[in-house]
Write a protein that holds these residues in place. Structure first.
Motif, mmCIF file in Angstrom:
data_model
loop_
_atom_site.group_PDB
_atom_site.id
_atom_site.type_symbol
_atom_site.label_atom_id
_atom_site.label_comp_id
_atom_site.label_asym_id
_atom_site.label_seq_id
_atom_site.Cartn_x
_atom_site.Cartn_y
_atom_site.Cartn_z
ATOM 1 N N ALA A 96 -50.391 14.223 54.497
ATOM 2 C CA ALA A 96 -48.981 13.864 54.740
ATOM 3 C C ALA A 96 -48.826 12.345 54.770
ATOM 4 N N LEU A 97 -49.799 11.657 55.371
ATOM 5 C CA LEU A 97 -49.745 10.186 55.458
ATOM 6 C C LEU A 97 -49.952 9.587 54.071
ATOM 7 N N ARG A 98 -50.906 10.119 53.309
ATOM 8 C CA ARG A 98 -51.129 9.628 51.957
ATOM 9 C C ARG A 98 -49.918 9.854 51.075
ATOM 10 N N ASP A 139 -56.972 4.471 60.202
ATOM 11 C CA ASP A 139 -56.003 5.398 59.632
ATOM 12 C C ASP A 139 -55.915 5.231 58.109
ATOM 13 N N ILE A 140 -56.247 4.011 57.635
ATOM 14 C CA ILE A 140 -56.120 3.708 56.214
ATOM 15 C C ILE A 140 -57.103 2.603 55.849
ATOM 16 N N VAL A 141 -57.607 2.671 54.621
ATOM 17 C CA VAL A 141 -58.324 1.540 54.025
ATOM 18 C C VAL A 141 -57.421 1.022 52.916
ATOM 19 N N ASP A 142 -56.982 -0.221 53.004
ATOM 20 C CA ASP A 142 -56.194 -0.806 51.908
ATOM 21 C C ASP A 142 -56.817 -2.161 51.621
ATOM 22 N N GLY A 197 -57.096 2.000 45.313
ATOM 23 C CA GLY A 197 -55.950 2.639 45.959
ATOM 24 C C GLY A 197 -56.141 2.559 47.455
ATOM 25 N N ALA A 198 -55.108 2.887 48.191
ATOM 26 C CA ALA A 198 -55.257 3.032 49.645
ATOM 27 C C ALA A 198 -56.000 4.339 49.887
ATOM 28 N N ALA A 199 -56.921 4.334 50.845
ATOM 29 C CA ALA A 199 -57.733 5.529 51.104
ATOM 30 C C ALA A 199 -57.419 6.096 52.492
ATOM 31 N N PHE A 200 -57.481 7.417 52.599
ATOM 32 C CA PHE A 200 -57.108 8.116 53.833
ATOM 33 C C PHE A 200 -58.116 9.225 54.117
ATOM 34 N N PRO A 245 -67.042 6.220 55.683
ATOM 35 C CA PRO A 245 -67.482 6.857 56.949
ATOM 36 C C PRO A 245 -66.520 6.556 58.100
ATOM 37 N N GLY A 246 -65.922 5.343 58.101
ATOM 38 C CA GLY A 246 -64.973 5.004 59.166
ATOM 39 C C GLY A 246 -63.719 5.838 59.104
ATOM 40 N N LEU A 247 -63.259 6.122 57.875
ATOM 41 C CA LEU A 247 -62.088 7.012 57.739
ATOM 42 C C LEU A 247 -62.448 8.431 58.196
ATOM 43 N N GLN A 248 -63.621 8.873 57.795
ATOM 44 C CA GLN A 248 -64.042 10.240 58.139
ATOM 45 C C GLN A 248 -64.229 10.389 59.651
#
Ligand code: 6CS
Length: 292
Positions: A247-249, A109-112, A238-241, A101-104
Motif C-alpha cells: 500500500a505504501l509503495r 520504511d523506505i530506501v530512496d 527505484g524507492a524500495a519497500f 536487510p534493514g527494510l526486511q
C-alpha cells in the motif's frame, strides 16, 4: 569495519523524541517492532515521519554540514511523503548491502538512495517505478595508466578496484571474475578516492554522477573519470519497500506518476543532474524481469 547503519535526524535536527529513537531502532513505544499495519501508509502517518535509509553518496543522497538530508532520492521522497500527509523524513546512513536487510527487519520504511532495480533485489523487496538512472564509471589516475575501461580489464591485470559494500559495482567486479582479494570495499566515496590517490586501488567504481561529484569536489588534477565502464548496463533505481508494504509503495507510485506527468519529477531530479526522462523509458517490471 564496514559501515552498517547509523542514524541521522533531518535538520533542522529535531530533538530526538523517545518515539523517534525507538522507531529508528525498529521498535514502537511499546518496545516491540512496529506493527506491520494492514495499511502501511496509515502506520507511517501515525508515526509522523518516514524512516529513510541513505548512503550519503551525492548527488543521490547527501547529509549537508548542517545535518540536512538532501540529494535526489531524499528530495523526491520528502515531496512525495508530504503529499501523502507525512511531513518529515528521519534518515539513517547505511551501506548498500545493509539496506535490503534493514527494510526486511523494518529498521526503515523506505530506501530512496539510488538502489538500482535488479532481479535479485526484486525477490527481496518491492520497488517503486524507476526514478534515478545512471551509467557506471571508474575514477582512475590521470592518463588511466592501467588502461582500465571494464571490469574485465581489472580481471586480466593485477589491478585492484574499489567498490561500495553490497553495491552493484562489487557484484559486477565479482561476476567479471575479479578475484575477491582485488575487489576492495570502501565505506564511502571519500575513502574510495583516498585509496585511489594513495595507490591502494587502481580504479574506484561508482555510478557516473557519483564519481563526477567526487572528482569535482576533490579538485585533484591527477585523477580522471572513465565512463561508461564497458559492458555494464545503464541502471535505474527505484524507492524500495518491505514486501508487505504494497500500500505504501503503491501510494508512492501514484504520486510519482503524477509528478512525472506534470514535470515536477524531472525538475527535482534534474536539479541534481539526473536525466528525468530516462526514468520514463523503462518500467519496474522490465528491470525486475517480472511482476514486483
Ligand atoms: O544500487 C546500487 O547498488 C548502487 N547505487 C548507487 C547509487 N551507488 C552505488 C551502488 O552500488
Amino acid at each position: 569495519m564496514p559501515l552498517a547503519t547509523r542514524s541521522v535526524l533531518r535538520a533542522p535536527t529535531r530533538l530526538a523524541t523517545a518515539g523517534a529513537v525507538l522507531a529508528l531502532l525498529g521498535l514502537s513505544s511499546a518496545g516491540t517492532a512496529p506493527a506491520a499495519a494492514a495499511d502501511a501508509v496509515e502506520r507511517v502517518k501515525e508515526q509522523g515521519f518516514a524512516r529513510i535509509a541513505i548512503a550519503n553518496e551525492p548527488p543521490y543522497t547527501q547529509i549537508q554540514s548542517d545535518g540536512k538530508v538532501t540529494g535526489a532520492g531524499p528530495e523526491l521522497a520528502r515531496e512525495i511523503f508530504k503529499r501523502l500527509g507525512v511531513p518529515e523524513l528521519v534518515a539513517s546512513v547505511s551501506e548498500y548491502g545493509a539496506m535490503i536487510p534493514g527494510l526486511q527487519a523494518r529498521r526503515f520504511d523506505i530506501v530512496d538512495a539510488g538502489l538500482f532495480i535488479k532481479p535479485e533485489r526484486c525477490r527481496a523487496v518491492i520497488f517503486s517505478e524507476p526514478n534515478l538512472c545512471d551509467a557506471e564509471a571508474f575514477a582512475v589516475k590521470k592518463g588511466n595508466p592501467r588502461n582500465l575501461t571494464s571490469f574485465a580489464d581489472v580481471k586480466s591485470t593485477d589491478a585492484k578496484v574499489g567498490v561500495p559494500g553490497g553495491g552493484s559495482e562489487e557484484r559486477l567486479a565479482l561476476e567479471a571474475g575479479v578475484p575477491r582479494d582485488r575487489v576492495v570495499v570502501a565505506p564511502d566515496g571519500q575513502s574510495g578516492l583516498k585509496m585511489l590517490q594513495d595507490g591502494r586501488i587502481d580504479a574506484y567504481a561508482l555510478p557516473t554522477l557519483s564519481i563526477r561529484d567526487l572528482l569535482d569536489k576533490a579538485g585533484d588534477e591527477n585523477l580522471e573519470i572513465v565512463t561508461p565502464v564497458k559492458n555494464t548496463p545503464i541502471y535505474c533505481a527505484g524507492a524500495a519497500f518491505n514486501k508487505q508494504d504494497t500500500a505504501l509503495r503503491d501510494a508512492y507510485d501514484r504520486v510519482l506518476a503524477e509528478m512525472k506527468k506534470s514535470g515536477e519529477f524531472q525538475k527535482i531530479v534534474g536539479s541534481y543532474g539526473f536525466p528525468g526522462d530516462a526514468a520514463l523509458m523503462v518500467t519496474r517490471e522490465e528491470l525486475c524481469g517480472g511482476k514486483n
